[in-house]
Design a protein around this motif. Structure first.
Motif, short mmCIF file in Angstrom:
data_model
loop_
_atom_site.label_atom_id
_atom_site.label_comp_id
_atom_site.label_asym_id
_atom_site.label_seq_id
_atom_site.Cartn_x
_atom_site.Cartn_y
_atom_site.Cartn_z
N GLY A 27 0.84 -1.22 0.00
CA GLY A 27 0.00 0.00 0.00
C GLY A 27 0.87 1.26 0.00
N GLY A 28 1.88 1.25 0.85
CA GLY A 28 2.79 2.41 0.92
C GLY A 28 3.59 2.56 -0.37
N ASN A 29 3.91 1.43 -0.98
CA ASN A 29 4.66 1.49 -2.24
C ASN A 29 3.84 2.17 -3.32
N LEU A 30 2.55 1.85 -3.38
CA LEU A 30 1.69 2.46 -4.41
C LEU A 30 1.47 3.95 -4.15
N ALA A 31 1.47 4.33 -2.85
CA ALA A 31 1.17 5.73 -2.51
C ALA A 31 2.42 6.56 -2.24
N GLN A 32 3.62 5.98 -2.40
CA GLN A 32 4.85 6.74 -2.15
C GLN A 32 4.90 7.95 -3.09
N ARG A 33 5.59 9.00 -2.65
CA ARG A 33 5.71 10.21 -3.45
C ARG A 33 6.89 10.09 -4.42
N PRO A 34 6.91 10.89 -5.47
CA PRO A 34 7.98 10.75 -6.49
C PRO A 34 9.36 11.14 -5.97
N ARG A 35 10.38 10.64 -6.66
CA ARG A 35 11.76 10.86 -6.21
C ARG A 35 12.41 12.08 -6.87
N CYS A 36 11.69 12.83 -7.67
CA CYS A 36 12.29 14.00 -8.35
C CYS A 36 13.06 14.83 -7.33
N TRP A 37 14.33 15.14 -7.64
CA TRP A 37 15.15 15.85 -6.65
C TRP A 37 14.72 17.28 -6.45
N TYR A 38 14.00 17.85 -7.39
CA TYR A 38 13.48 19.21 -7.17
C TYR A 38 12.30 19.15 -6.20
N PHE A 39 11.45 18.13 -6.36
CA PHE A 39 10.33 17.97 -5.43
C PHE A 39 10.85 17.67 -4.02
N ARG A 40 11.89 16.85 -3.93
CA ARG A 40 12.39 16.40 -2.62
C ARG A 40 13.24 17.45 -1.92
N SER A 41 13.57 18.55 -2.60
CA SER A 41 14.42 19.57 -1.96
C SER A 41 13.56 20.76 -1.53
N GLU A 42 13.75 21.17 -0.28
CA GLU A 42 13.01 22.34 0.25
C GLU A 42 13.34 23.60 -0.54
N ASP A 43 14.49 23.59 -1.26
CA ASP A 43 14.97 24.81 -1.93
C ASP A 43 14.25 25.10 -3.24
N PHE A 44 13.47 24.12 -3.74
CA PHE A 44 12.83 24.33 -5.05
C PHE A 44 11.31 24.32 -4.92
N PRO A 45 10.69 25.50 -5.03
CA PRO A 45 9.22 25.57 -4.91
C PRO A 45 8.57 25.15 -6.24
N CYS A 46 8.61 23.86 -6.51
CA CYS A 46 8.13 23.38 -7.81
C CYS A 46 6.60 23.32 -7.85
N LYS A 57 5.22 27.71 -9.31
CA LYS A 57 4.78 28.00 -10.68
C LYS A 57 5.66 27.34 -11.74
N HIS A 58 6.71 26.64 -11.31
CA HIS A 58 7.72 26.21 -12.25
C HIS A 58 8.05 24.73 -12.06
N CYS A 59 8.32 24.03 -13.16
CA CYS A 59 8.87 22.67 -13.08
C CYS A 59 10.36 22.80 -13.38
N PHE A 60 11.18 22.70 -12.35
CA PHE A 60 12.62 22.95 -12.50
C PHE A 60 13.31 21.89 -13.37
N ALA A 61 12.66 20.75 -13.53
CA ALA A 61 13.27 19.69 -14.35
C ALA A 61 13.26 20.04 -15.83
N GLN A 62 12.36 20.94 -16.24
CA GLN A 62 12.24 21.24 -17.68
C GLN A 62 13.58 21.66 -18.28
N ASP A 63 14.27 22.57 -17.59
CA ASP A 63 15.56 23.06 -18.10
C ASP A 63 16.69 22.68 -17.16
N GLY A 64 16.44 21.74 -16.26
CA GLY A 64 17.46 21.43 -15.25
C GLY A 64 18.08 20.07 -15.45
N GLU A 65 18.37 19.44 -14.32
CA GLU A 65 19.01 18.11 -14.34
C GLU A 65 17.90 17.08 -14.51
N ASN A 66 17.58 16.77 -15.77
CA ASN A 66 16.40 15.94 -16.02
C ASN A 66 16.74 14.53 -16.50
#
Ligand code: FAD
Length: 328
Positions: A108-127, A133-142
Motif C-alpha cells: 500500500g505504501g509502495n503504491l502511494a509513495q511520493r515521487p523521487r524528483c530531486w526538485y520535489f524532494r528539496s526544500e529549496d525548489f518551490p516546484c 509556478k515552475h517545473c525545474f526539471a524542464q531546463d534542469g538536471e532531467n
C-alpha cells in the motif's frame, strides 16, 4: 523534523477515527519518514496502521489474488501463487530496493509513495508539485525524468509493483468513514494536468484496504533496468501481460514505469500485438511503436533506446515457449 503526535491504530475503524487535520497514515514508514526528515511534509499526527491485524494477508482462489495493503514487498516476492501465476508482480517486488527495505515496505505504501524528483524532494525548489509556478526539471538536471507527458511536471511514477499491477488490471478497495469504493488501479493514478500536486485520487482520510488482481491466463514478465544494477529505483522498467493461443497473442498489456508521471500504458503497441504471432520481429516492431511518441527532455534521450530494448525482451520473455522462431 517537526514534532508530531503518534497514534497506534489496532483496526481500520480506529485508524479512520484517528484522522485529524493534516494527519498521515504510516505503514512501513520508509517513504513517509524520508519526506518528514526532508521537510517536504509535516503531519502533526501519524496514525500508525502497521500493526492492524489481517491487513497483511495474501489470498488466492479461482477469482484471482487478494493482497492486504500491509503485505510487504518481500511477502509478495516470495508468495508461491504470485511466483507461479502472477510472475511479473513477484519479479517487480523482488527487484525493488534492498532486502531490508523489502521486509519493511508495504505494498500500500509502495503504491502511494511520493515521487523521487530531486526538485520535489528539496526544500529549496518551490516546484509545481509543491504549489509553485515552475517545473525545474524542464531546463534542469532531467536525466531521470519522464519521457512521456512531461511538460507540466516531469516526475516519473516511483512504484515498481504498480507497473505489473496495472498490466494485470488490478483494483484497489479504498475505505473511509464514508464507506468503501473500488477503483481500477490505472484510474487511481492521475496525470499532472488533472492535479499537479497529487499523484493519485486517494483522499487524506482514506485507506487502501485491499488490492485485487483478477484471475487470468495471461503470461506475464517484468524487467527493471537500473543505472548501477544496485538498489536504486529503475531508470526504466516494463511489465508485459500476454493472453496467448499458441504463438498468437489475443491480448497484450504493456506498461512502462519510470517513463511518465504515472504507470504508462503503451496502447498503440498493445493494439499492434493483439492478433499477432509473437516473433522477434513483431516484438521489435511493438517495442519501436511503444516509444515512437516519446518526448524526451535535454538529458534523458538515452532512456528511449533502453525502453525499446527492454520492451522487446520482456514481450519475448512473457511469450516464452510460445514465441515463434528465435528468442533474443
Ligand atoms: C534506497 C531505496 C531504494 C528504493 N527502491 C525502490 C524501487 O526500486 N522500487 C520501488 O517501487 N520502490 C523503491 N523504494 C521505495 C520503497 O519501496 C517505498 O518507500 C516503500 O514501499 C513505501 O512503503 P511504506 O510501507 O514504507 O510506506 P510509508 O512510508 O509508510 O507510506 C508512504 C505513503 O503511503 C501512504 N500509505 C501507506 N499505506 C497506506 C494505506 N494502506 N492506505 C492509504 N495510504 C497509505 C502513507 O500515508 C504515505 O503517504 C526504495 C526506497 C529506498 C529507501
Amino acid at each position: 523534523m517537526n514534532r508530531f503526535e503518534w497514534v497506534d491504530a489496532g483496526s481500520v475503524e480506529q485508524a479512520l477515527a484517528s484522522v485529524s487535520e493534516g494527519s498521515a497514515f504510516k505503514a512501513g514508514g520508509v517513504d513517509l519518514l524520508d519526506l518528514m526528515k526532508d521537510g517536504i511534509t509535516t503531519p502533526p499526527r501519524l496514525v500508525n496502521i502497521r500493526n492492524i491485524k489481517g491487513l497483511d494477508q495474501i489470498g488466492e482462489d479461482a477469482h484471482g489474488l487478494r493482497i492486504g495493503p500491509l503485505a510487504t514487498l518481500a511477502q509478495i516476492e516470495e508468495h508461491p501463487a504470485i511466483r507461479n501465476k502472477y510472475t511479473a508482480l513477484s519479479e517487480a517486488a523482488g527487484r525493488a530496493a534492498t532486502p531490508q527495505i523489502r521486509n519493511m515496505a508495504t505494498v500500500g505504501g509502495n503504491l502511494a509513495q511520493r515521487p523521487r524528483c530531486w526538485y520535489f524532494r528539496s526544500e529549496d525548489f518551490p516546484c509545481r508539485k509543491k504549489g509553485g509556478k515552475h517545473c525545474f526539471a524542464q531546463d534542469g538536471e532531467n536525466d531521470y525524468h519522464a519521457i512521456f507527458d512531461n511538460r507540466t511536471c516531469a516526475i516519473v511514477h516511483p512504484s515498481g509493483v504498480a507497473v505489473p499491477l496495472v498490466a494485470m488490471n488490478a483494483k484497489l478497495e479504498l475505505t473511509s468513514k464514508r464507506g468503501k469504493r473500488e477503483v481500477l488501479l490505472e484510474k487511481f493514478f492521475i496525470t499532472p494536468d488533472q492535479d499537479v500536486t497529487r499523484e493519485n485520487i486517494l483522499q487524506p482520510d482514506e485507506l487502501i484496504t485491499q488490492i485485487t488482481v483478477p484471475s487470468s491466463s495471461a503470461r506475464t514478465a517484468y524487467y527493471k533496468q537500473g543505472e548501477k544494477e544496485s538498489f536504486d529505483w529503475p531508470i526504466a522498467d516494463v511489465a508485459v501481460a500476454l493472453e496467448m493461443q499458441g504463438a498468437r497473442c489475443n491480448r497484450a498489456s504493456i506498461v512502462l514505469g519510470a517513463a511518465a508521471p504515472y504507470p504508462y500504458r503503451a496502447k498503440t503497441a498493445e493494439a499492434q500485438l493483439a492478433g499477432a504471432t509473437i516473433t522477434e520481429e513483431t516484438a521489435r516492431a511493438a517495442a519501436r511503436q511503444a516509444v515512437a511518441n516519446a518526448t524526451p527532455l535535454a538529458k534523458n534521450n538515452y532512456k528511449v533506446p533502453i525502453f525499446e530494448a527492454i520492451i522487446r525482451r520482456t514481450i519475448l520473455r512473457a511469450a516464452g515457449e510460445n514465441t515463434q522462431g528465435a528468442v533474443a
